[in-house]
Scaffold this motif. Structure first.
Motif, short mmCIF file in Angstrom:
data_model
loop_
_atom_site.label_atom_id
_atom_site.label_comp_id
_atom_site.label_asym_id
_atom_site.label_seq_id
_atom_site.Cartn_x
_atom_site.Cartn_y
_atom_site.Cartn_z
N LEU A 148 40.13 14.94 39.33
CA LEU A 148 39.58 13.77 40.12
C LEU A 148 38.97 12.68 39.81
N GLU A 149 38.26 13.17 38.61
CA GLU A 149 37.29 11.88 37.47
C GLU A 149 38.40 10.92 36.61
N THR A 150 39.33 12.02 36.39
CA THR A 150 40.24 11.11 34.99
C THR A 150 41.35 9.84 36.34
N ALA A 151 41.76 10.82 37.75
CA ALA A 151 42.70 9.68 38.57
C ALA A 151 41.54 8.50 38.88
N LEU A 205 50.11 10.46 42.61
CA LEU A 205 49.29 10.06 40.88
C LEU A 205 49.89 11.34 40.01
N PRO A 206 49.67 11.23 39.05
CA PRO A 206 50.31 11.41 37.82
C PRO A 206 49.44 13.62 38.11
N GLU A 207 48.50 13.52 37.92
CA GLU A 207 47.93 14.68 38.04
C GLU A 207 48.23 15.19 39.97
N GLN A 208 49.18 14.53 40.17
CA GLN A 208 49.09 15.52 41.59
C GLN A 208 49.45 16.43 41.61
N ALA A 209 50.11 17.18 40.43
CA ALA A 209 50.98 18.58 40.88
C ALA A 209 50.19 19.64 40.32
N SER A 210 49.01 19.48 39.02
CA SER A 210 47.51 19.97 39.01
C SER A 210 46.61 20.62 40.13
N LEU A 211 46.33 19.17 40.48
CA LEU A 211 45.78 19.40 41.89
C LEU A 211 45.92 19.75 42.50
N ASP A 212 47.43 20.01 43.39
CA ASP A 212 48.05 21.46 43.76
C ASP A 212 47.83 22.71 43.63
#
Length: 257
Positions: free
Chosen positions: A91-94, A39-46
């Protein structure tokens, strides 16, 4: 977070082990090789997961060295709440983006299906030689629809996996607000409650020190299908101990609404 809070309030070796064991499992899961479909948000989630683990470690360390109040001060800090909210938002955005993209793909496939169906009706009036090409086109549509359905299943599995990694536990309720599922690997102390709450609503589960008016407001939120965050509840474990949980939720709609 819930297991760290349980240790803050209880302070027993059992509570500490309940905090440490799921952290080891979560760390191993995060260190596994990533798939190519990220996902594009993966780095931020990590990064958020790393910060939340560090803050949880600081909370437990403060509880061990300086007592309950010191640990609670870190647990209830603005930074702690900000990290939870930022994780929920990502998570909601994803989830919303994945759902929107896949709905668009499904709509495109359905429009293609309607077009193919019209061609089939028209093709019945044409020469028999056209039949072979029409059958080919219909099979192509079936393959396209199967591909979209496979993407929907894959998206759901990836979103559940992400939720399991970046929150302490994951749950689902049906349209009547009855529990139908809890995540297993990182559920911590929630796992001891699991079988006892399946089939019940949240307000039917044993609880303490929560006014009926609070439940009425929360139930109204669910009936309006609203997103809610940081709703705190206390439940009894089978052994009689109290489990404190801070929960958030969002509605998920199927094709029938």
């Amino acid at each position: 977070v819930s297991s760290a809070k349980q240790y803050l309030l209880g302070g027993t070796m059992k509570d500490l082990q309940a905090y440490q064991q799921p952290r080891v499992a979560a760390r191993e899961a995060i260190e596994r090789p990533r798939t190519t479909h990220l996902l594009p948000e993966q780095a931020s989630l990590d990064d958020l997961a790393r910060q939340r683990r560090m803050l949880a470690d600081q909370t437990v360390a403060a509880r061990q060295s300086s007592g309950q109040e010191a640990g609670l001060a870190i647990f209830n800090s603005n930074l702690s709440r900000q990290l939870r909210r930022r994780t929920d938002d990502l998570l909601e955005t994803a989830r919303e983006r994945e759902t929107r993209v896949l709905k668009d793909s499904k709509a495109t496939a359905e429009r293609s299906a309607q077009w193919f169906q019209r061609l089939i009706v028209a093709g019945a009036l044409l020469l028999v030689a056209m039949l072979a090409s029409l059958v080919f086109m219909f099979r192509h549509y079936e393959a396209q629809r199967a591909s979209v359905e496979a993407q929907l299943r894959d998206s759901d599995e990836r979103f559940r996996a992400l939720t399991t990694l970046y929150t302490d536990w994951f749950w689902e309720q049906d349209e009547n607000f009855r529990y139908v599922m809890f995540s297993g690997e990182n559920a911590g102390p929630v796992a001891s409650i699991g079988a006892g709450v399946i089939g019940k609503t949240r307000w039917e589960v044993d609880r303490m020190n929560i006014d009926d008016s609070v439940w009425a407001v929360h139930k109204a939120q669910l009936e309006r299908h609203e997103v809610f965050r940081d709703f705190e509840i206390a439940m009894f474990e089978p052994g009689g101990q109290i489990l404190y949980a801070n929960i958030s939720g969002a509605p998920i709609f199927d094709s029938a609404g």
